[in-house]
Scaffold this active site. Structure first.
Site, PDB file in Angstrom:
ATOM      1  N   THR A 196       0.850  -1.184   0.000  1.00  0.00           N
ATOM      2  CA  THR A 196       0.000   0.000   0.000  1.00  0.00           C
ATOM      3  C   THR A 196       0.882   1.229   0.000  1.00  0.00           C
ATOM      4  OG1 THR A 196      -1.711  -1.234   1.195  1.00  0.00           O
ATOM      5  CG2 THR A 196      -1.849   1.139   1.346  1.00  0.00           C
TER       6      THR A 196
ATOM      7  N   GLU B 232      -3.038  -4.375  -2.781  1.00  0.00           N
ATOM      8  CA  GLU B 232      -3.112  -5.418  -1.754  1.00  0.00           C
ATOM      9  C   GLU B 232      -1.752  -6.034  -1.510  1.00  0.00           C
ATOM     10  OE1 GLU B 232      -3.206  -8.675  -0.524  1.00  0.00           O
ATOM     11  OE2 GLU B 232      -4.649  -8.373   1.067  1.00  0.00           O
TER      12      GLU B 232
ATOM     13  N   ASP C  91      -8.993  -9.853   0.499  1.00  0.00           N
ATOM     14  CA  ASP C  91      -9.326  -9.209   1.768  1.00  0.00           C
ATOM     15  C   ASP C  91     -10.685  -9.657   2.300  1.00  0.00           C
ATOM     16  OD1 ASP C  91      -6.980  -7.858   2.018  1.00  0.00           O
ATOM     17  OD2 ASP C  91      -7.769  -5.879   1.510  1.00  0.00           O
TER      18      ASP C  91
ATOM     19  N   SER D  24     -11.326  -3.255   4.470  1.00  0.00           N
ATOM     20  CA  SER D  24      -9.971  -2.707   4.407  1.00  0.00           C
ATOM     21  C   SER D  24      -9.583  -2.194   5.781  1.00  0.00           C
ATOM     22  CB  SER D  24      -9.921  -1.556   3.396  1.00  0.00           C
ATOM     23  OG  SER D  24      -8.683  -0.873   3.457  1.00  0.00           O
ATOM     24  N   SER D  25      -8.272  -2.053   6.001  1.00  0.00           N
ATOM     25  CA  SER D  25      -7.769  -1.383   7.196  1.00  0.00           C
ATOM     26  C   SER D  25      -7.120  -0.040   6.867  1.00  0.00           C
ATOM     27  CB  SER D  25      -6.748  -2.265   7.917  1.00  0.00           C
ATOM     28  OG  SER D  25      -7.378  -3.381   8.492  1.00  0.00           O
TER      29      SER D  25
ATOM     30  N   GLY E 276      -1.029  -3.133   5.804  1.00  0.00           N
ATOM     31  CA  GLY E 276      -2.025  -4.159   6.076  1.00  0.00           C
ATOM     32  C   GLY E 276      -2.847  -3.829   7.301  1.00  0.00           C
TER      33      GLY E 276
END
Length: 574
Positions: free
Chosen positions: A393, A413, A433, A457-458, A480
């Site tokens: 990311t 990802e 995910d 998502s985080s 992540g």
């Protein structure tokens, strides 16, 4: 001691096979970077080329949104392992004149033909992580370009075409391969299997392009030029869309993405998700990201422990942080997913009475003995997910000369995504995910795959405002599911401890995702881990925690910016 510290969290959560295969984007060393001051505008991005592009746009009178678009496109060229037009992202925007705060959702969506058995074998057991990742099955409809176009329509000042020029120049003329990109290319086991990727990133003998070697990507330049001239629809319809669908369906592990899936994709404006912390207002992304809500839950739990009175980075403070994170991650795992499938809202999880109840689980003197159970607001039933979420990311933070701001996190990802290169860009593997197991004896999980759904998502782009409503900070990170702890920990350092951003970033990371407490494997981290084990009873794993925090904070009438020492980001401004 080291043997005790090295209990592997991935084995606990996902089983030994996944632990051996699923690793986040690799660490490639630390280089301390002192904070930089600027009076008018500032950009912090993950690569010097992207920072230069953002600064050039700001200098030309562009808005924060314009600069973010230019930087994101350059990152696709020079940091292909992390983000790009084959993936998606989230963008927060603050308009100083109106005070309006907007969240833009460019998260990928599952194809219409996807169902909850997307990552199950014929016997009902989940696929191995890379059995799911590599190829077409894991690819969701990319959302980045639609999101950037939507944001540009709202707050862009320079022409759309102008914002593509830096990326097109770099793709055509080439750029020297960095040490980080070389190391990631050399370490990856799957990228060489794709003929187009092998031709672009490796020598004829199959070695990664050397450090300093020139990487040109004329195919990507042609795509960027077409989108610059014709808008995002050029990507989602016509020849480019057909090349994506053909690549996905012809892959060794084929997917079900269709031309209609691409043509029907739309980015969205969403209300920002905000909460109060120590007199500041912290704003982040709502679902499908769990980042904003879980960061706010950690901070809401920490309020009861007066972190401002604790020594910065001290073992007691980090014990409280790890335990608050443990509790918040129990709720994250159980309740977050596509908004249409969630039975619990962020407001439920952030209600004062609920946070007070959950805080009772935290013992100031002793770590919990393993995972804690999620809370049960509204009599809902929780289900444990199985989703590794180990993305590659990129985050950027920008403030323009008018005081408008962008915090944007984008991703494909896993490092190099699905390892499928189409027309010069890599396609994401964001569908991994989703929870691989859609249900168990406790019921359905909100993060289950399905037609048109967005995986949880985080990513946690964050804007912070002071008591007068003025912008105080813009920040975020890759990493992540660790993103949540990186961002929450940075907010504690900035707000509770009043630390400058470079000093906060330099602290060893501590992360608990409702299991083992993970501590960054540095000399300072090892000393901290000894106390967490010996005094507070934590089970600890020392490991690389490769954040990419990019932070801007207000500094009097100007700005102070810092880029993470763990990656190759830079700060620019004037």
């Amino acid at each position: 001691m080291r043997r005790k510290l090295c209990m592997v969290l991935l084995c606990v959560l996902f089983g030994t096979a996944w632990a051996q295969q699923a690793t986040p984007e690799l660490a490639t060393g630390h280089t301390f970077k002192p904070a930089v001051k600027a009076a008018r505008f500032m950009a912090v991005t993950a690569n010097p080329h992207a920072t230069d592009a953002a600064v050039s746009i700001l200098r030309a009178g562009g808005s924060a949104t314009d600069a973010a678009i230019a930087a994101a496109l350059v990152l696709n060229v020079v940091e292909p392992q992390s983000s790009g037009i084959g993936g998606g992202g989230f963008l927060l925007h603050y308009a100083r004149d109106s005070g309006l705060r907007t969240a833009y959702d460019g998260r990928e969506r599952a194809p219409a033909a996807a169902d909850e058995a997307l990552f199950l074998r014929a016997d009902g057991e989940p696929l191995g992580f890379f059995d799911a990742v590599v190829g077409g099955r894991s690819i969701g409809v990319p959302g980045l370009l639609k999101m950037l176009e939507l944001a540009h329509g709202d707050s862009g000042r320079l022409p759309w075409r102008r914002l593509f020029e830096p990326a097109i120049r770099l793709a055509e003329a080439g750029f020297p391969v960095s040490e980080r990109l070389h190391a990631l290319l050399a370490a990856d086991r799957f990228l060489r299997q794709d003929v187009a990727a092998r031709r672009l990133f490796y020598t004829a003998s199959g070695d990664a392009l050397p450090v300093g070697g020139l990487l040109r990507n004329p195919s990507l330049a042609r795509v960027l030029r077409a989108v610059a001239d014709g808008g995002a629809d050029v990507f989602y319809r016509g020849e480019i869309a057909k090349s994506i669908v053909d690549g996905v369906q012809a892959a060794a592990n084929p997917g079900v993405l269709s031309l209609d899936d691409l043509a029907n994709y739309e980015a969205r404006r969403l209300p920002v998700l905000c909460g109060e912390y120590q007199g500041f207002e912290v704003c982040g992304m709502p679902p499908p990201s769990a980042g904003g809500g879980t960061v706010l839950e950690i901070l809401g739990l920490l309020k009861r422990f007066r972190m401002q009175e604790r020594a910065p980075g001290s073992p007691f403070a980090m014990h409280l942080f790890a335990e608050s994170s443990r509790v918040a991650f129990a709720d994250r795992d159980a309740w977050y997913g596509d908004p249409t499938t969630m039975t619990v809202t962020p407001a439920d999880l952030l209600a004062p009475d609920y946070l007070q109840q959950r805080a009772q689980l935290i013992n100031p003197a002793q770590a919990a003995d393993g995972a804690v159970e999620p809370g049960l607001p509204q009599e809902a039933r929780s289900v444990h997910a199985r989703s590794p979420e180990l993305p590659s990311t990129s985050h950027l933070s920008i403030v323009d000369a008018q005081g408008n701001a962008v915090a944007m996190t984008a991703s494909i990802e896993n490092a190099f995504g699905s390892r499928l290169l189409v027309s010069g860009f890599l396609l994401n593997n964001q569908l991994t995910d989703f929870s691989f197991r859609p249900r168990n004896e406790r019921g359905l999980h909100p993060n289950r795959a399905g037609a048109g759904r967005q995986p949880r998502s985080s990513m946690a782009p964050t804007l912070v405002f002071d008591a007068q409503g003025d912008l105080y900070a813009a920040l975020g990170s890759p990493g992540g599911s660790h993103i949540i702890n990186y961002v929450a920990g940075t907010l504690v350092g900035l707000i509770d401890w009043g630390m400058p951003p470079d000093a906060v970033i330099a602290l060893p990371h501590v992360s608990n995702r409702n299991g083992t407490t993970e501590v960054e494997d540095t000399p300072e981290g090892a000393a901290l881990a000894e106390v967490l084990v010996g005094v507070f009873g934590h089970q600890v794993k020392l490991r690389d925690l490769t954040s990419g925090l990019h932070v801007i904070v207000r500094d009097g009438a100007g700005w102070l910016g810092a880029a993470d020492s763990r990656r190759e980001g830079t700060v620019g401004g004037e």
